[in-house]
Enzyme design. Structure first.
Site, PDB file in Angstrom:
ATOM      1  CG  HIS A  54      26.952  65.598  64.888  1.00 24.03           C
ATOM      2  ND1 HIS A  54      28.396  65.206  65.068  1.00 24.03           N
ATOM      3  CD2 HIS A  54      26.725  65.765  66.216  1.00 24.03           C
ATOM      4  CE1 HIS A  54      28.347  65.109  66.149  1.00 24.03           C
ATOM      5  NE2 HIS A  54      27.529  65.527  66.893  1.00 24.03           N
ATOM      6  CG  HIS A  58      36.378  67.002  61.534  1.00 23.83           C
ATOM      7  ND1 HIS A  58      36.559  67.764  62.604  1.00 23.83           N
ATOM      8  CD2 HIS A  58      35.563  65.878  61.833  1.00 23.83           C
ATOM      9  CE1 HIS A  58      35.998  67.141  63.808  1.00 23.83           C
ATOM     10  NE2 HIS A  58      35.370  66.197  63.507  1.00 23.83           N
ATOM     11  CG  ASP A 106      30.149  60.178  60.098  1.00 19.80           C
ATOM     12  OD1 ASP A 106      30.509  61.269  60.563  1.00 19.80           O
ATOM     13  OD2 ASP A 106      29.673  59.352  60.887  1.00 19.80           O
TER      14      ASP A 106
HETATM   15  C1  SDX Z   1      30.997  63.987  62.751  1.00 14.25           C
HETATM   16  O1  SDX Z   1      32.455  67.957  65.587  1.00 14.25           O
HETATM   17  C2  SDX Z   1      33.019  66.728  65.482  1.00 14.25           C
HETATM   18  O2  SDX Z   1      33.750  66.273  66.062  1.00 14.25           O
HETATM   19  C3  SDX Z   1      31.775  65.795  64.727  1.00 14.25           C
HETATM   20  C4  SDX Z   1      32.424  64.249  64.703  1.00 14.25           C
HETATM   21  C5  SDX Z   1      32.336  63.800  65.853  1.00 14.25           C
HETATM   22  O3  SDX Z   1      33.109  62.718  66.291  1.00 14.25           O
HETATM   23  O4  SDX Z   1      31.705  64.016  66.870  1.00 14.25           O
HETATM   24  O5  SDX Z   1      33.600  64.037  64.227  1.00 14.25           O
HETATM   25  C6  SDX Z   1      31.352  63.571  63.605  1.00 14.25           C
HETATM   26  O6  SDX Z   1      30.175  65.098  62.908  1.00 14.25           O
HETATM   27  C7  SDX Z   1      31.982  64.077  61.311  1.00 14.25           C
HETATM   28  C8  SDX Z   1      31.256  65.081  60.125  1.00 14.25           C
HETATM   29  C9  SDX Z   1      30.323  64.465  59.524  1.00 14.25           C
HETATM   30  N1  SDX Z   1      29.488  65.364  58.502  1.00 14.25           N
HETATM   31  C10 SDX Z   1      29.960  65.024  57.044  1.00 14.25           C
HETATM   32  O7  SDX Z   1      30.520  64.396  56.685  1.00 14.25           O
HETATM   33  C11 SDX Z   1      28.945  66.186  56.303  1.00 14.25           C
HETATM   34  C12 SDX Z   1      30.020  66.729  55.230  1.00 14.25           C
HETATM   35  N2  SDX Z   1      30.883  67.594  55.849  1.00 14.25           N
HETATM   36  C13 SDX Z   1      30.358  69.110  56.257  1.00 14.25           C
HETATM   37  O8  SDX Z   1      29.140  69.536  55.993  1.00 14.25           O
HETATM   38  C14 SDX Z   1      31.613  69.765  57.113  1.00 14.25           C
HETATM   39  O9  SDX Z   1      32.568  69.593  56.481  1.00 14.25           O
HETATM   40  C15 SDX Z   1      31.397  69.658  58.535  1.00 14.25           C
HETATM   41  C16 SDX Z   1      29.925  70.006  58.998  1.00 14.25           C
HETATM   42  C17 SDX Z   1      31.802  68.516  58.911  1.00 14.25           C
HETATM   43  C18 SDX Z   1      32.175  70.968  58.812  1.00 14.25           C
HETATM   44  O10 SDX Z   1      31.753  72.156  58.478  1.00 14.25           O
HETATM   45  P1  SDX Z   1      32.457  73.481  58.724  1.00 14.25           P
HETATM   46  O11 SDX Z   1      33.724  73.251  59.640  1.00 14.25           O
HETATM   47  O12 SDX Z   1      31.373  74.343  59.417  1.00 14.25           O
HETATM   48  O13 SDX Z   1      32.896  74.188  57.387  1.00 14.25           O
HETATM   49  P2  SDX Z   1      31.889  74.898  56.454  1.00 14.25           P
HETATM   50  O14 SDX Z   1      30.425  73.981  56.341  1.00 14.25           O
HETATM   51  O15 SDX Z   1      31.967  76.348  56.930  1.00 14.25           O
HETATM   52  O16 SDX Z   1      32.689  74.615  55.112  1.00 14.25           O
HETATM   53  C19 SDX Z   1      33.974  75.063  54.824  1.00 14.25           C
HETATM   54  C20 SDX Z   1      34.159  75.272  53.528  1.00 14.25           C
HETATM   55  C21 SDX Z   1      32.660  75.648  52.587  1.00 14.25           C
HETATM   56  O17 SDX Z   1      33.165  76.077  51.356  1.00 14.25           O
HETATM   57  P3  SDX Z   1      33.455  77.803  51.071  1.00 14.25           P
HETATM   58  O18 SDX Z   1      31.707  78.037  51.287  1.00 14.25           O
HETATM   59  O19 SDX Z   1      34.293  78.242  52.142  1.00 14.25           O
HETATM   60  O20 SDX Z   1      33.646  77.990  49.823  1.00 14.25           O
HETATM   61  O21 SDX Z   1      34.377  73.793  52.952  1.00 14.25           O
HETATM   62  C22 SDX Z   1      33.357  73.432  52.126  1.00 14.25           C
HETATM   63  C23 SDX Z   1      32.234  74.397  52.235  1.00 14.25           C
HETATM   64  O22 SDX Z   1      31.331  74.455  51.195  1.00 14.25           O
HETATM   65  N3  SDX Z   1      32.976  72.105  52.554  1.00 14.25           N
HETATM   66  C24 SDX Z   1      32.588  71.094  51.735  1.00 14.25           C
HETATM   67  C25 SDX Z   1      32.484  69.897  52.733  1.00 14.25           C
HETATM   68  N4  SDX Z   1      32.623  70.564  53.809  1.00 14.25           N
HETATM   69  C26 SDX Z   1      32.991  71.659  53.788  1.00 14.25           C
HETATM   70  N5  SDX Z   1      32.259  71.172  50.332  1.00 14.25           N
HETATM   71  C27 SDX Z   1      32.038  69.973  49.874  1.00 14.25           C
HETATM   72  N6  SDX Z   1      31.993  68.888  50.717  1.00 14.25           N
HETATM   73  C28 SDX Z   1      31.982  68.830  51.866  1.00 14.25           C
HETATM   74  N7  SDX Z   1      31.623  67.745  52.767  1.00 14.25           N
END
Ligand code: SDX
Length: 430
Positions: A268, A307, A363
């Site tokens: 997050h 996201h 981010d």
């Molecule tokens: C913020 O909610 C909000 O609005 C948050 C925010 C705000 O303003 O409050 O926007 C701020 O928190 C932005 C997000 C910052 N986090 C990151 O950058 C961390 C990296 N990103 C993630 O870990 C991920 O994308 C999330 C946590 C942001 C979202 O995760 P989800 O929606 O739960 O998706 P998921 O983890 O279930 O992933 C779905 C698929 C998976 O692959 P499969 O298992 O289906 O094969 O996508 C892949 C994940 O492995 N995936 C990624 C990835 N994010 C998701 N693979 C590689 N790199 C990534 N960053």
């Protein structure tokens, strides 16, 4: 189009039920009537991490994830970033309308005159280890504010909510700056009421021996735009924490401590710090392909990408990229920027990221800007928590006044052992 309802048939009993559709949803409680018999508790929905659950009705932020749209109270984030200020945006989020000139002046005066914190708070900031993470200090300190303002428990008193809202928005920068000064062994720099919200924050962070700190106008404005972009974002993890903890009718400082703790997580608000660590680990443009290979193998995540809602480019990331250029004109270009730009170029052309709908989020570039402005990495999530405080308190107030809401208490699917009798330790054997 037909009636706004869902007709479901329970194949276990052959019975059919008509469930009203309202605002694109069905009420979870309407499932409870679906039973196999009088002893049956009734159906629930199972939705871990609330992937497809609306927890509330809100009028504050609106996101269209497919179109990359973000609006605060109906105003596009692009227009607010270009033409508003953080304090005006905070007023908009909290009050629901853009302020008239006199209201903006009064709000600004109120915030400005609540920036000082009780001297005792310095005593426990001093108690932290010199290398304590400033988010750990912030979580503790904002929670401690509840002990300095016991009247904040009067959460249904509009005047109390108004004053606590001003105090939270005003004091988060001061506590954050004091945490930073503690970590570098510098004396605390007190608020300067002559400066703007972000100008004063820079003053409390970076003032040295000069009698009056003069913030760089370009950096002051860049930080204000970044604060606007981070101010609210629907029901993100930390806002959900604010609402959930606030639903127990605890004071807003304790609820904000919970929200700050949620934001601390690397998935997050901690992601901007994780992005810099990732870029430093990659080290050079020629090592990007190896890192991408590790991402595809599931070994690491591409921090700053992806996201839950945006399945297109995060509109905030686009604006932050423009802010970066303005900052680097003052600070000089960051070496990490070239790695970030090449990483984005490669990722946006790669089928894995396209198929997973992984685009840069808020981010991805913010950390590079913060580093160029001289902030240490562990201050980056703090720079997210400060502006998000306006969104948290706006959502908290909306929750309190929503007649649909009550204490948040989800159900569960129990998969544990059935009833069994206690066995004394002497009879358990090894
Ligand atoms: C913020 O909610 C909000 O609005 C948050 C925010 C705000 O303003 O409050 O926007 C701020 O928190 C932005 C997000 C910052 N986090 C990151 O950058 C961390 C990296 N990103 C993630 O870990 C991920 O994308 C999330 C946590 C942001 C979202 O995760 P989800 O929606 O739960 O998706 P998921 O983890 O279930 O992933 C779905 C698929 C998976 O692959 P499969 O298992 O289906 O094969 O996508 C892949 C994940 O492995 N995936 C990624 C990835 N994010 C998701 N693979 C590689 N790199 C990534 N960053």
């Amino acid at each position: 189009m037909g009636k706004d309802s869902l007709t479901v048939t329970d194949n276990r009993t052959g019975k059919s039920y008509e469930l009203p559709i309202e605002d694109g949803t069905i009420r979870g409680m309407d499932l409870r009537q679906i039973k196999t018999g009088p002893e049956d508790f009734g159906l629930m929905s199972y939705d871990p991490a609330f992937m497809n659950t609306a927890s509330c009705k809100s009028r504050i932020s609106f996101i269209d994830g497919d179109k990359g749209i973000l609006r605060y109270r109906g105003y596009p984030i692009e227009q607010l970033a270009e033409r508003s200020t953080y304090l005006e945006t905070a007023y908009l989020l909290v009050k629901g309308e853009l302020p008239k000139p006199s209201h903006l002046a009064a709000f600004t005066t109120n915030i400005t005159h609540h920036t000082i914190i009780h001297e005792n708070i310095k005593l426990f900031i001093d108690g932290f280890h010199y290398d304590a993470h400033p988010m750990g200090i912030l979580v503790s300190t904002v929670g401690a504010l509840s002990t300095f303002y016991p009247e904040a428990k009067k959460i249904f008193d509009p005047e109390s909510r108004r004053i606590q809202t001003h105090r939270l928005i005003a004091k988060m920068p001061t506590m954050a700056a004091f945490a930073y000064r503690h970590s570098i062994g510098m004396p605390y720099a007190y608020p300067d009421n002559d400066l703007s919200y972000t100008g004063n924050f820079l003053n409390m962070l970076f003032k040295m021996t000069e009698l009056k700190y003069q913030p760089n106008p370009a950096l002051e404005r860049a930080l204000d735009v970044l604060f606007i972009l981070h101010a609210d974002h629907e029901q993100n993890c930390s806002t959900n924490a604010m609402r959930s903890v606030g639903s127990s009718q605890v004071d807003p400082y304790s609820a904000t401590a919970a929200a700050t703790a949620a934001l601390y997580g690397p998935l997050h608000g901690g992601a901007n710090e994780a992005v810099i660590r990732m870029l430093m680990e990659i080290g050079s443009v020629d090592r990007i392909p190896d890192y991408i290979t590790r991402v595809k193998a599931g070994e690491v995540r591409l921090m700053g990408f992806g996201h839950r809602v945006y399945k297109n480019y995060d509109p905030r990331a686009k604006i932050i990229k423009e802010v970066a250029d303005e900052v680097f004109e003052v600070t000089g270009r960051s070496a990490l920027l070239d790695i970030a730009l090449e990483l984005e170029r490669i990722a946006l052309a790669d089928d894995y990221f396209i198929s997973h709908k992984l685009y840069p989020n808020v981010d991805f570039y913010s950390g590079i800007i913060y580093q160029a402005m001289g902030f240490p990495m562990d201050m980056f999530p703090v720079l997210f928590a400060i502006p998000r405080t306006a969104g948290w308190v706006a959502q908290w107030s909306e929750m309190l006044l929503d007649e649909d809401q009550k204490i948040a208490r989800p159900r569960q699917i129990y998969l544990g052992p059935d009833e069994r009798d206690y066995v004394p330790v002497s009879e358990r054997g090894d």
